[in-house]
Design an enzyme around this catalytic site. Structure first.
Site, PDB file in Angstrom:
ATOM      1  N   GLU A  87       0.855  -1.196   0.000  1.00  0.00           N
ATOM      2  CA  GLU A  87       0.000   0.000   0.000  1.00  0.00           C
ATOM      3  C   GLU A  87       0.887   1.241   0.000  1.00  0.00           C
ATOM      4  O   GLU A  87       1.805   1.351   0.802  1.00  0.00           O
ATOM      5  CB  GLU A  87      -0.908  -0.041   1.235  1.00  0.00           C
ATOM      6  CG  GLU A  87      -1.608   1.259   1.582  1.00  0.00           C
ATOM      7  CD  GLU A  87      -2.502   1.811   0.470  1.00  0.00           C
ATOM      8  OE1 GLU A  87      -3.317   1.056  -0.096  1.00  0.00           O
ATOM      9  OE2 GLU A  87      -2.368   3.027   0.171  1.00  0.00           O
ATOM     10  N   ARG A  92     -16.823   3.605   6.793  1.00  0.00           N
ATOM     11  CA  ARG A  92     -15.807   2.900   5.987  1.00  0.00           C
ATOM     12  C   ARG A  92     -14.586   2.519   6.814  1.00  0.00           C
ATOM     13  O   ARG A  92     -14.012   1.451   6.615  1.00  0.00           O
ATOM     14  CB  ARG A  92     -15.350   3.790   4.828  1.00  0.00           C
ATOM     15  CG  ARG A  92     -16.451   4.143   3.861  1.00  0.00           C
ATOM     16  CD  ARG A  92     -15.925   5.115   2.833  1.00  0.00           C
ATOM     17  NE  ARG A  92     -15.028   4.413   1.958  1.00  0.00           N
ATOM     18  CZ  ARG A  92     -15.340   3.998   0.734  1.00  0.00           C
ATOM     19  NH1 ARG A  92     -16.533   4.234   0.242  1.00  0.00           N
ATOM     20  NH2 ARG A  92     -14.483   3.363   0.006  1.00  0.00           N
ATOM     21  N   TYR A 133     -28.052   8.399   5.474  1.00  0.00           N
ATOM     22  CA  TYR A 133     -28.266   7.201   6.303  1.00  0.00           C
ATOM     23  C   TYR A 133     -27.360   7.227   7.525  1.00  0.00           C
ATOM     24  O   TYR A 133     -26.310   7.876   7.509  1.00  0.00           O
ATOM     25  CB  TYR A 133     -28.065   5.915   5.489  1.00  0.00           C
ATOM     26  CG  TYR A 133     -26.741   5.757   4.778  1.00  0.00           C
ATOM     27  CD1 TYR A 133     -25.623   5.239   5.433  1.00  0.00           C
ATOM     28  CD2 TYR A 133     -26.601   6.099   3.438  1.00  0.00           C
ATOM     29  CE1 TYR A 133     -24.408   5.061   4.773  1.00  0.00           C
ATOM     30  CE2 TYR A 133     -25.389   5.947   2.769  1.00  0.00           C
ATOM     31  CZ  TYR A 133     -24.305   5.419   3.437  1.00  0.00           C
ATOM     32  OH  TYR A 133     -23.107   5.257   2.790  1.00  0.00           O
ATOM     33  N   ASP A 162     -12.187  -1.327  -8.042  1.00  0.00           N
ATOM     34  CA  ASP A 162     -12.238  -0.135  -8.897  1.00  0.00           C
ATOM     35  C   ASP A 162     -11.168  -0.143  -9.984  1.00  0.00           C
ATOM     36  O   ASP A 162     -11.315   0.520 -11.005  1.00  0.00           O
ATOM     37  CB  ASP A 162     -12.058   1.135  -8.043  1.00  0.00           C
ATOM     38  CG  ASP A 162     -13.371   1.610  -7.427  1.00  0.00           C
ATOM     39  OD1 ASP A 162     -14.375   0.878  -7.521  1.00  0.00           O
ATOM     40  OD2 ASP A 162     -13.385   2.713  -6.846  1.00  0.00           O
TER      41      ASP A 162
HETATM   42  C1  FAD Z   1     -19.699   8.964  -3.091  1.00  0.00           C
HETATM   43  C2  FAD Z   1     -19.419   7.500  -3.092  1.00  0.00           C
HETATM   44  C3  FAD Z   1     -20.232   6.646  -2.349  1.00  0.00           C
HETATM   45  C4  FAD Z   1     -20.014   5.267  -2.367  1.00  0.00           C
HETATM   46  N1  FAD Z   1     -20.856   4.448  -1.666  1.00  0.00           N
HETATM   47  C5  FAD Z   1     -20.695   3.119  -1.727  1.00  0.00           C
HETATM   48  C6  FAD Z   1     -21.561   2.242  -1.012  1.00  0.00           C
HETATM   49  O1  FAD Z   1     -22.466   2.677  -0.293  1.00  0.00           O
HETATM   50  N2  FAD Z   1     -21.359   0.889  -1.129  1.00  0.00           N
HETATM   51  C7  FAD Z   1     -20.335   0.368  -1.887  1.00  0.00           C
HETATM   52  O2  FAD Z   1     -20.206  -0.868  -1.950  1.00  0.00           O
HETATM   53  N3  FAD Z   1     -19.501   1.172  -2.565  1.00  0.00           N
HETATM   54  C8  FAD Z   1     -19.643   2.533  -2.503  1.00  0.00           C
HETATM   55  N4  FAD Z   1     -18.785   3.348  -3.174  1.00  0.00           N
HETATM   56  C9  FAD Z   1     -17.721   2.748  -4.007  1.00  0.00           C
HETATM   57  C10 FAD Z   1     -16.492   2.371  -3.199  1.00  0.00           C
HETATM   58  O3  FAD Z   1     -16.062   3.481  -2.454  1.00  0.00           O
HETATM   59  C11 FAD Z   1     -15.346   1.926  -4.103  1.00  0.00           C
HETATM   60  O4  FAD Z   1     -15.820   1.178  -5.176  1.00  0.00           O
HETATM   61  C12 FAD Z   1     -14.359   1.065  -3.307  1.00  0.00           C
HETATM   62  O5  FAD Z   1     -13.833   1.773  -2.220  1.00  0.00           O
HETATM   63  C13 FAD Z   1     -13.224   0.564  -4.214  1.00  0.00           C
HETATM   64  O6  FAD Z   1     -12.301  -0.157  -3.439  1.00  0.00           O
HETATM   65  P1  FAD Z   1     -10.897  -0.590  -4.058  1.00  0.00           P
HETATM   66  O7  FAD Z   1     -10.192  -1.283  -2.947  1.00  0.00           O
HETATM   67  O8  FAD Z   1     -11.112  -1.277  -5.351  1.00  0.00           O
HETATM   68  O9  FAD Z   1     -10.169   0.789  -4.416  1.00  0.00           O
HETATM   69  P2  FAD Z   1      -9.662   1.961  -3.468  1.00  0.00           P
HETATM   70  O10 FAD Z   1     -10.548   2.127  -2.294  1.00  0.00           O
HETATM   71  O11 FAD Z   1      -9.446   3.139  -4.348  1.00  0.00           O
HETATM   72  O12 FAD Z   1      -8.253   1.436  -2.914  1.00  0.00           O
HETATM   73  C14 FAD Z   1      -7.101   1.432  -3.710  1.00  0.00           C
HETATM   74  C15 FAD Z   1      -5.886   1.418  -2.777  1.00  0.00           C
HETATM   75  O13 FAD Z   1      -4.715   1.262  -3.577  1.00  0.00           O
HETATM   76  C16 FAD Z   1      -3.722   2.160  -3.144  1.00  0.00           C
HETATM   77  N5  FAD Z   1      -2.853   2.447  -4.293  1.00  0.00           N
HETATM   78  C17 FAD Z   1      -3.192   3.119  -5.436  1.00  0.00           C
HETATM   79  N6  FAD Z   1      -2.156   3.129  -6.292  1.00  0.00           N
HETATM   80  C18 FAD Z   1      -1.124   2.454  -5.698  1.00  0.00           C
HETATM   81  C19 FAD Z   1       0.198   2.140  -6.090  1.00  0.00           C
HETATM   82  N7  FAD Z   1       0.682   2.525  -7.275  1.00  0.00           N
HETATM   83  N8  FAD Z   1       0.990   1.419  -5.239  1.00  0.00           N
HETATM   84  C20 FAD Z   1       0.496   1.007  -4.018  1.00  0.00           C
HETATM   85  N9  FAD Z   1      -0.760   1.301  -3.598  1.00  0.00           N
HETATM   86  C21 FAD Z   1      -1.571   2.004  -4.430  1.00  0.00           C
HETATM   87  C22 FAD Z   1      -4.514   3.386  -2.675  1.00  0.00           C
HETATM   88  O14 FAD Z   1      -3.762   4.179  -1.765  1.00  0.00           O
HETATM   89  C23 FAD Z   1      -5.710   2.726  -2.017  1.00  0.00           C
HETATM   90  O15 FAD Z   1      -5.493   2.419  -0.647  1.00  0.00           O
HETATM   91  C24 FAD Z   1     -18.952   4.737  -3.147  1.00  0.00           C
HETATM   92  C25 FAD Z   1     -18.100   5.587  -3.862  1.00  0.00           C
HETATM   93  C26 FAD Z   1     -18.322   6.963  -3.829  1.00  0.00           C
HETATM   94  C27 FAD Z   1     -17.402   7.870  -4.609  1.00  0.00           C
END
Ligand code: FAD
Length: 404
Positions: free
Chosen positions: A33, A107, A213, A291
């Protein structure tokens, strides 16, 4: 069978959910991370039954329940009058219909609880990945400090601006969806039920919607307030905002929202980005998750839920075979159709929620009411097909080598 070693780039909700699921299967998971400490943005998240079933399978249901709020319904309301358009019962119906409750969580609490299932001795913080490649049967991640990490599989769980995605498929920036949103969490000693009902409330108005909520076992209210906008500050996807800016953007909306917004302290503004569904996520032994693979609009509240499902299915697939290539093929075959549908339907919800013509809104609202009479689970968000999914069952029934 030799146990596989997996390198996970990114320790967000998706990365740690995968690490927890791999550990549950006895597989070796290393998390890298870039942030100096694990954490999450100060905001709430809706954990829908499809995700809660997985969190239960990972053994964290009780811990999650303790910090969650159990919403009674999803209620659709008119932006100005608060008139109800639909009411989908949650607390009463979700366990019976979908096999698990629907929770609202902060979160940071969800991330912390997931992290308790991860082997922290195999996580590295403050380390920036610069790309990944395959050499013969080994996947290799490289880092900004010049180090490399070799594993059987490397997973890019590094979010919407994924470096791993870029190194596999080229640099194509995500698409600004024309929506921006304000996020805030308002703490309360006791729930102010008089102006924030114990539900997931969707307030629909022209060009925007607001979702409110409770989180933190009812000690705070989460606000997501979305408004269409043509432009966004390109350099950053979240910037500090103010209570005044939020109140101005939603001037004329219902007084309960004004009252809630006027209690905000720290407000952030986000540009909402997504991508078109990708035709593939994997090259050799390097793949994507969450994502990084399928960024979506949050209008079905599914981004993190999809990342958690991805992690569970990927770990299950890797545990079932000694062949990483076969496991990654199965992972994609099981996951891509579902995440594609969720991505596209999330986009579509934005169009329906934000209608501007009075006639179109009247037609939509009559449709909501009619469906609510016939089957409240199919009204409003219409997400029953999302909630009923059972990842454990899918892994059991669609075995290795079988077409998905
Ligand atoms: C307004 C809003 C409301 C939302 N509400 C909901 C909800 O109610 N329910 C739900 O299920 N989802 C919700 N989401 C979606 C959710 O927030 C995301 O889809 C989710 O957090 C994605 O998780 P992830 O682990 O794929 O990516 P991220 O949370 O983006 O994590 C990626 C991680 O990788 C790290 N990283 C990035 N690049 C590098 C690199 N080069 N080297 C090392 N580390 C790196 C970052 O620091 C980060 O910690 C919402 C999103 C938004 C914007």
């Amino acid at each position: 069978m030799r146990k596989l070693k997996v390198g996970i780039i990114g320790g967000g909700i998706g990365g740690v959910a995968l690490a927890a699921a791999l550990r549950a299967h006895g597989l070796e998971a290393h998390v890298f991370e870039r942030a100096p400490a694990f954490g999450e943005v100060g905001a709430g998240i809706q954990m829908t039954p499809n995700a809660v079933k997985i969190l239960r399978a990972l053994g964290i249901f009780d811990a999650l329940e303790r910090v969650s709020f159990l919403p009674q319904n999803i209620i659709g309301r008119d932006w100005r009058t608060a008139r109800e358009m639909w009411r989908t019962p949650l607390a009463r119906d979700c366990p019976r219909l979908y096999g698990a409750p629907f929770f609202h969580v902060h979160r940071a609490d969800l991330h912390r609880i997931l992290l308790e299932k991860v082997d922290l001795s195999k996580t590295q913080l403050g380390i920036q990945c610069t790309g990944a490649r395959q050499e013969r049967n080994t996947a290799i991640a490289s880092f900004a400090d010049g180090n490399e990490f070799e594993a059987d599989v490397i997973v890019g769980a590094d979010g919407i601006h994924s470096t791993i995605r870029k190194s596999l498929f080229g640099d194509e920036p995500p698409r600004f969806t024309g929506n921006m949103c304000w996020r805030a969490v308002v703490p309360f000693d006791t729930p102010p039920f008089d102006f924030v009902s114990p539900d997931s409330s969707f307030w629909l108005g022209p060009k925007g919607h607001v979702v409110t909520y409770y989180v933190s076992a009812g000690k705070a209210v989460n606000i997501v307030a979305v408004m269409e906008s043509k432009d966004w500050v390109a350099e950053s996807w979240n910037v500090p905002s103010t209570r005044e800016e939020l109140l101005t953007a939603f001037r004329g909306w219902h007084e309960n929202l004004q009252k809630l917004f006027s209690r905000t302290d720290e407000v952030f503004k986000w540009g909402l980005f997504d991508r078109d569904p990708m035709p593939a996520w994997t090259v050799g032994h390097v793949t994507l998750l969450g994502d990084a693979a399928h960024p979506m609009l949050p209008f079905l509240s599914q981004g993190a839920a999809m990342a958690i499902e991805d992690g569970f299915v990927l770990a299950g697939s890797l545990a079932d075979t000694a062949s990483p290539a076969e496991a990654l093929r199965r992972y994609e075959a099981l996951r891509r159709p579902r995440t594609t549908r969720v991505q596209l339907e999330s986009r579509e919800r934005g169009r329906t929620y934000h209608l501007t013509s009075r006639f179109a809104r009247l037609k939509r609202d009559l449709g909501y009411r009619w469906r609510n009479l016939v089957n409240p689970q199919s009204s409003g968000l219409g997400a029953n097909w999302v909630y009923e999914y059972d990842a454990e069952k899918q892994l059991r029934t669609e075995a290795v080598g079988q077409p998905a």
